[in-house]
Design a protein around this motif. Sequence first.
Motif, PDB file in Angstrom:
ATOM      1  N   THR A   1      13.246  -8.597  18.789  1.00  0.00           N
ATOM      2  CA  THR A   1      12.477  -9.812  19.057  1.00  0.00           C
ATOM      3  C   THR A   1      13.377 -11.010  18.823  1.00  0.00           C
ATOM      4  O   THR A   1      14.088 -11.090  17.823  1.00  0.00           O
ATOM      5  CB  THR A   1      11.246  -9.903  18.142  1.00  0.00           C
ATOM      6  N   LYS A   2      13.351 -11.952  19.782  1.00  0.00           N
ATOM      7  CA  LYS A   2      14.171 -13.162  19.681  1.00  0.00           C
ATOM      8  C   LYS A   2      13.296 -14.381  19.920  1.00  0.00           C
ATOM      9  O   LYS A   2      12.352 -14.347  20.704  1.00  0.00           O
ATOM     10  CB  LYS A   2      15.305 -13.155  20.706  1.00  0.00           C
ATOM     11  N   GLY A   3      13.603 -15.472  19.225  1.00  0.00           N
ATOM     12  CA  GLY A   3      12.895 -16.724  19.428  1.00  0.00           C
ATOM     13  C   GLY A   3      13.682 -17.646  20.340  1.00  0.00           C
ATOM     14  O   GLY A   3      14.913 -17.628  20.359  1.00  0.00           O
ATOM     15  N   PHE A   4      12.989 -18.498  21.104  1.00  0.00           N
ATOM     16  CA  PHE A   4      13.664 -19.445  22.000  1.00  0.00           C
ATOM     17  C   PHE A   4      12.681 -20.539  22.386  1.00  0.00           C
ATOM     18  O   PHE A   4      11.467 -20.409  22.235  1.00  0.00           O
ATOM     19  CB  PHE A   4      14.212 -18.737  23.239  1.00  0.00           C
ATOM     20  N   THR A   5      13.219 -21.629  22.899  1.00  0.00           N
ATOM     21  CA  THR A   5      12.427 -22.733  23.433  1.00  0.00           C
ATOM     22  C   THR A   5      13.067 -23.202  24.722  1.00  0.00           C
ATOM     23  O   THR A   5      14.293 -23.433  24.775  1.00  0.00           O
ATOM     24  CB  THR A   5      12.355 -23.907  22.434  1.00  0.00           C
ATOM     25  N   ILE A   6      12.273 -23.370  25.762  1.00  0.00           N
ATOM     26  CA  ILE A   6      12.778 -23.806  27.064  1.00  0.00           C
ATOM     27  C   ILE A   6      12.772 -25.326  27.105  1.00  0.00           C
ATOM     28  O   ILE A   6      11.746 -25.961  26.896  1.00  0.00           O
ATOM     29  CB  ILE A   6      11.914 -23.244  28.210  1.00  0.00           C
ATOM     30  N   SER A   7      13.926 -25.887  27.390  1.00  0.00           N
ATOM     31  CA  SER A   7      14.053 -27.339  27.436  1.00  0.00           C
ATOM     32  C   SER A   7      13.409 -27.886  28.706  1.00  0.00           C
ATOM     33  O   SER A   7      13.520 -27.288  29.793  1.00  0.00           O
ATOM     34  CB  SER A   7      15.527 -27.747  27.391  1.00  0.00           C
ATOM     35  N   ALA A   8      12.741 -29.028  28.594  1.00  0.00           N
ATOM     36  CA  ALA A   8      12.129 -29.667  29.764  1.00  0.00           C
ATOM     37  C   ALA A   8      13.177 -30.218  30.718  1.00  0.00           C
ATOM     38  O   ALA A   8      12.886 -30.488  31.885  1.00  0.00           O
ATOM     39  CB  ALA A   8      11.196 -30.795  29.310  1.00  0.00           C
ATOM     40  N   LYS A   9      14.416 -30.385  30.229  1.00  0.00           N
ATOM     41  CA  LYS A   9      15.473 -30.909  31.088  1.00  0.00           C
ATOM     42  C   LYS A   9      15.995 -29.838  32.049  1.00  0.00           C
ATOM     43  O   LYS A   9      16.211 -30.094  33.226  1.00  0.00           O
ATOM     44  CB  LYS A   9      16.623 -31.448  30.231  1.00  0.00           C
TER      45      LYS A   9
END
Length: 947
Positions: A97-105
């Motif tokens: 399991t990995k965490g991430f956040t998608i940038s709005a840019k």
Amino acid sequence: MIFLQKLYIFFIAITFSVPILAQKKDSTWVGAVNGIVRDSINNYVLPSASIAIYYTKDTGLVSYQLSNNFGEFHFKALPVEAPLLIKIFYTGYQTITKGFTISAKTNMIDLKEINLLRGENELEEVIVKSTPPVRMNGDTLEFNADAFRLDMNAVGEDLLRKLPGVTVWADGSITVNGKQVSQVLVDGKPFFGNDARIATQNISKNAIDKIQVYQQNQNINNPLDSITGINIKLKKDKNFGHFGKIAAGHGLEDKYETDANVNFFNPLTQLGFVGSINNINKIAKDANTLMRNSTYKGTGASTDYQTDFNLQGTNQPTSSGIVFQRDFIPDADYFKKNRLLGNYFFNDNTNNIIKNIQTITSLGNESAQFQQNYIKTKTSNTLNQADIYYDKKKKNITFYTTANFTSSDTNSYSTQASSITDNRQSLRSINNAENANNNYLNRIKFESGFANKKSIYSDKIFPGDFDINYSIDHSNTNSDQTRKTVFRSIPSPTQNKLYDRHYDRVGNSTKQNIFISLGDFSKWIFDYKNRIMSGINIKLQNYLNMTTHNENNVVRDIDTLIGAYLVNEYLSGNNRFTIINEMPTLNLSKNVTKNFGTHYQKSLLINFNIQKQFYSLRNSSNHTFQNTAYNYSKFTPNAGVSYSNYQYGEYQDIYNLQFKVSSDYPTAGQLVPLVDSSDLYYIQQGNVYLKPTNRNELTFSWQHTSFRMKNIFNYNINVSTGIVKNGFADSSITDSLGRSSYYIVNADGGKYLSISGSLNKAIKFDKNNQLQIAFSPSFNFKRAPNSINKVWNISNSSDFFIFLNLSYSYKDRIALNLKQIYSYYHSKQTGILSSDLSNSLQATTLSMSINFTKKINCSSNITYNNSISTASKANSFTIWNANASYRFLSSNNLEVKMAALDLFRQNTGIINSGSNNTLTNGSVNVLHQYFMLTLSYFPRIFGKRND
């Protein structure tokens, strides 16, 4: 045509406006994530890995899928600027399991290669307390039902709509990654028959543990001979219960209907009871029809079981049935089963028909006759039918036995007033007839078979495949008929005839069939390790049919002088015939297969049957001229070539070319019948010189199946053409009074061409909006020689049939269906005749079903009909039906429905048909407008709790 245009505009407007309702929650769902799943040690990709994306905050499920054949995954329409988790499962590997956040840019993240470690323990960077929504269990794809949150009253179909790659279309069909699902099982077994909707539209979602998708190879020697199936695995405490529907309705003009369907099941046994009584032309052909149209979910825009306003006459059917299934092993599958099936169906129907029709018959020399008929018929039919089927299979050994019993009692009474006029509208003759018939039939059929299918690599000395099938079909008939005919000639009263004839017929018939197939013998001749000779298959087959028929006729005519019936010695007597038909066959086939990893498989199959047919007919009677014997033998080879191109994950093309030689043989009734002249407008004669026909036929088919998840496009085309020598041709002699004698003769020059196909396009605008387009045309061209008044004539006929179906659905809220049917018949006579006869019929139906809430539903369907025929005026009428329903109680299992049918009251019961040099048109009585209020209750319990 203005009406049709309005229908199409209305449908298109709704089709393109409804998707607006299905826009995304907000504009932040534009993110994407890509990656590849690999084995960390061997560095090869891992196809079909289970991948799920969750919110970090509450571990709520966002999306999920499986990696493709190259280990890749591609997620779209994810939320941006929101902390997310990606969790990857694969059998035999540690879950990561990995965490991430998608940038709005950037709106996109590439996780690149994710390497999984072998082992059973999970080494996770972040702990997510949830079960994987989807995973591979061996070669079976499993969806965990508890991972999907649905309404408390949701059923299996609602769950299927949530699964990735699974599509439930508006017509009820199911596809997985574009491939048609051939069967839906429950705990590995059929569920009350083979109709998937009985399971998916009744079983509570809360009773389901898993949805399993699998590929089932039906032939271990041919990997392409496989089907896609779905198994609904129930929870252990929910694998027993009952469900069904009980409904009653009453309407204006004493219209009524009642339906009952109650079904009980446990892990080994299924038992269902069905029943229906109505006087609104709703006729069930079997118990399955009643079961699939009384599901808890409902039938949406389907119109396959509703009042049929095109059905001739008025009907009062009463139906009931029992369905039974017993599995003697709990873990049945395709290669392992021990099952007993049984069903009983009862139907009693009273039908009243009033017809007013005109038949045009071209007779040559620009002359024609017009026959006007006014017919009233009342028929009562009672049918009892029972079937028992036992099937046992273990690995490659199959044994089955089936028995069928049918009993029918038909009573009818009809009166017919007929007249013949010539093309100058001059009355030639009048015929009035009265018929009363009582027919009884008892029939029993038994069939049993044994098959042993082994691998082509079997080391056994005895040939690998063995298949034997035996069936016997025995029937007893008893007929009691009275026919009264008054024929009057207008120009010549001396030709007047009067018949008052009574028939007693008692007969029995026995048909026996045995089929044996033995092989493969190729390993006795070739070494399967030899690349050139491998794939060759040699089988010996034999088909044998023996039919015996006995009949005893006692015919009596009225003697007006003494007022009693006296025996007609010519039409009375005993008759017996025996037919033996045998076809020994040597089957040779060669299969060549080429594979390229996970990309494609191509296969070529060449098949040739060396076959000879032996046919004999023996007929004996107390009439000397009927004692005949005929023996025929004919070489009837056939050959074929099949090519399959299977591109994994994309499509499959199958091409098939076949050539066949066959014959049709004259029957005793065509050769030496007893001629009954009591129906002077149609007298059937015999022809003792009739010979067998010779038919050479060539067929071609091409089938394309798409395996894509979206924008599926499937199509097929079938072409068949043939030349017939010594064909059975119609021959008729018609006099100026309209009296016709018909008999069969041999004639060369018969040809035919048939072209049919289908196009199926499925479009998913998004996960909520679906559109299906189905187009099925068929074209038939026939050149048929015939004799009219002893002069040869050629009839060139063509008929077209076109079916177009558009089905749109938005979630389970809206279902739209548009059907267009068009049929056309044209016949042109050359030779003695020079006439053109044609007729056409078109019907346009628009159906709609809207679920405003879980409790409120409105549905409607409207059909526009148009009929055009030679020598008659065009006729158009529209049938509009509408109903609204509301469901009560927390379980939504009490329903009240108001129905208004045939609102325009325009149906005129058009009859329109044609054949060679005749064309028939007219009208028949049909059901008209009515209103009805119906109350329905859906009892349903799965396990110990009421869901």
